[in-house]
Design an enzyme around this catalytic site. Structure first.
Site, PDB file in Angstrom:
ATOM      1  N   ASN A   1      10.960  -3.972  -2.506  1.00  0.00           N
ATOM      2  CA  ASN A   1      10.347  -3.684  -3.932  1.00  0.00           C
ATOM      3  C   ASN A   1       9.217  -2.805  -4.067  1.00  0.00           C
ATOM      4  O   ASN A   1       9.517  -1.538  -4.150  1.00  0.00           O
ATOM      5  CB  ASN A   1      10.113  -5.224  -4.522  1.00  0.00           C
ATOM      6  CG  ASN A   1       9.759  -4.977  -5.863  1.00  0.00           C
ATOM      7  OD1 ASN A   1       9.428  -3.887  -6.537  1.00  0.00           O
ATOM      8  ND2 ASN A   1       9.742  -6.364  -6.848  1.00  0.00           N
ATOM      9  N   ASP A   2       8.331  -3.040  -3.385  1.00  0.00           N
ATOM     10  CA  ASP A   2       7.067  -2.560  -3.518  1.00  0.00           C
ATOM     11  C   ASP A   2       6.941  -1.171  -2.524  1.00  0.00           C
ATOM     12  O   ASP A   2       6.419  -0.089  -3.077  1.00  0.00           O
ATOM     13  CB  ASP A   2       5.766  -3.132  -2.769  1.00  0.00           C
ATOM     14  CG  ASP A   2       5.279  -4.311  -3.764  1.00  0.00           C
ATOM     15  OD1 ASP A   2       5.705  -4.419  -4.778  1.00  0.00           O
ATOM     16  OD2 ASP A   2       4.496  -5.270  -3.134  1.00  0.00           O
TER      17      ASP A   2
END
Ligand code: TAP
Length: 470
Positions: A395-396
């Site tokens: 994600n990040d």
């Protein structure tokens, strides 16, 4: 120097050389296993040499031998069992426990040495007192801080930053008391004052780690690892064992470098991390909101068509792959794609997952060939040529928001997944990752979301690809 002492010193030189060489071999996954074995050999040699010294001196009593051997067997057995049974995702807390025992043991060496010296009429010499003090201070801080860190990671203590009225004051007071008591101790040696130093250092360790968020723990653990090495090196000075000094210095230096690399890769300063209040794990308040814009959801069949007719696929693994233990499932999918003549590679972000090298270790477990694992700088220019970027539980490390100012991850280098011709993201929901912010990649018109647990989704995807004609 007697022949016996010469031999012992030579064994220590050989042991220290094994540590240095072992560390060097750990530079690449291909030689890391050999590096580990070489370092283990060095440690066995160092322990054997130390035992030889004890036997040669002949001063240890029968009870002393029983205590020492029982401790060695108990500690060694517990360490072996823990290392063999630990889940990859629980590795940070195991390292933290190892840090605690390492720091605690180093502090005990110094405490024993000091109390012994203080019992003598002459009192401790100043140089010994300084290394002893540093050993006690760093060792005690590492011990209590690492216990708290392990407790947070294991969920025994709240993973969120824990602060309470006056917590900062207590932390600073503990540091001031430890420093003042240390100075007093240098001037006027006294065992009760040593106990004050130990108590203040223990409180400092606890109040230093409590306010730090659960997901910042890997960086803190790396820092505490550097502390452990430094404490061990000090213990080496205290008892005049330079193999211990070298081993401790190596751990201290490598832990320090790793801490800096991790903080840099997250674009966070160490001071920022230590102040705390950031990174409380997956999900969180912002999780349910989702980024503004339309999200396109697809099923296994559609995702399979995109993959099966691609020429180049880049797989982007993240924390979710580790959480789902989907490493074998992704390796199987990659194998099926390669059989169809598709070029597959893996994009490895330096802080993907929750510990350094997390993705490398995970994929090595599934026998993914090392050359397919590409570091961020190497793979980023390849994304524009990729027909599909398959993001699995990452994600990040893929969030384009990092390129803009004013977000929690601004400035963090990311994988340029959005430069691929199309993107498929496998995750369970629109929840955010570690940084707790929405991912703009999910509303990119090129992105399709395949919602599900990584392992289940990959298994479905592989089955669907297999049904398609090559
Ligand atoms: P994250 O940003 O943490 O995102 C992981 C995603 O995995 C989550 O959004 C989650 O979404 C998904 N997920 C969780 N369980 C899953 C499952 N069973 N199946 C499918 N998906 C699942 O991960 P990342 O991209 O790897 O980034 C790592 C983050 O950790 C970075 O912010 C980094 O700075 C931080 N960090 C890393 C380290 C090191 S050394 N690696 C150290 C400290 C901090 P769903 O809940 O929707 O499934």
């Amino acid at each position: 120097m007697s022949t016996f002492n010469w031999i012992i010193q030579l064994v220590y030189v050989a042991a220290a050389s094994c540590f240095v060489l072992g560390l060097h071999l750990m530079n690449t996954p291909a030689t890391a296993r050999r590096g580990n074995q070489l370092s283990t050999g060095g440690m066995v040699a160092a322990i054997a040499a130390t035992l030889a010294i004890i036997i040669h001196a002949g001063t240890i009593s029968a009870t002393g031998w029983i205590v020492m051997l029982a401790g060695g067997l108990l500690g060694g057995g517990a360490g072996l069992y823990a290392a063999r049974t630990v889940q990859m995702t629980a590795m940070p807390q195991l390292v933290s426990i190892f840090n605690a025992v390492g720091g605690g043991a180093a502090a005990l060496v110094a405490i024993h040495d000091y109390i012994n010296l203080a019992g003598r009429a002459a009192g401790p010499a100043e140089s010994i007192t300084i290394t002893t003090l540093l050993d006690v201070l760093i060792g005690a801080v590492t011990f209590s801080g690492s216990i708290i860190a392990a407790g947070k990671l294991q969920g025994l203590i709240s993973a969120a930053p824990v602060t309470f009225p006056g917590s900062r004051v207590i932390n600073m007071a503990a540091a001031a008391i430890a420093a003042a008591a240390s100075v007093y101790l240098i001037v006027t040696p006294s065992v009760p004052m040593l106990l004050v130093v130990i108590a203040a250092a223990l409180v400092f360790g606890v109040t230093m780690v409590l306010p730090i968020g659960g997901a910042d723990m890997p960086v803190v653990i790396s820092l505490l690892n550097a502390f452990t090495g430094t404490a061990v090196a000090m213990a080496g000075f205290v008892i005049g064992n330079w193999a211990l000094i070298i081993a401790g210095a190596l751990v201290g230096a490598s832990g320090g470098i790793l801490t800096k690399l991790m903080a840099d890769a997250m674009n966070r300063s160490l001071g920022n991390i230590m102040i705390g209040g950031f990174g409380t794990g997956d999900g969180g308040a912002a999780a349910a909101l989702g980024p503004g814009g339309d999200v396109r959801s697809i099923a296994a069949d559609d995702a399979a068509i995109q993959l099966a007719y691609a020429q180049k696929v880049i797989i982007v693994p993240g924390y979710g792959l580790a959480a789902a233990q989907a490493q074998h499932a992704v390796a199987e999918l990659a194998g099926v794609l390669e059989e169809r003549g598709i070029e597959v590679s893996y994009a490895i972000h330096p802080v993907a997952g929750r510990m350094p090298g997390h993705m490398n270790v995970l994929l090595a477990e599934a026998n993914v060939p090392y050359p397919l694992l590409k570091e961020m700088d190497e793979i980023n220019p390849e994304f524009p040529r990729a027909d599909v970027a398959l993001v699995i539980g990452a994600n990040d490390v893929t969030n384009p928001a990092a390129r803009r100012a004013g977000t929690a991850i601004s400035g963090m280098p990311i994988l340029d997944v959005d430069h691929a011709k199309s993107i498929i993201v496998i995750k369970r929901s629109m929840a955010s990752g570690y940084a707790g912010i929405d991912n703009e990649l999910y509303v990119n018109p090129k992105t399709s979301m395949f919602f599900g647990d990584a392992k289940t989704a990959l298994t479905e995807l592989t089955a669907a690809v297999k049904t398609l004609v090559a």
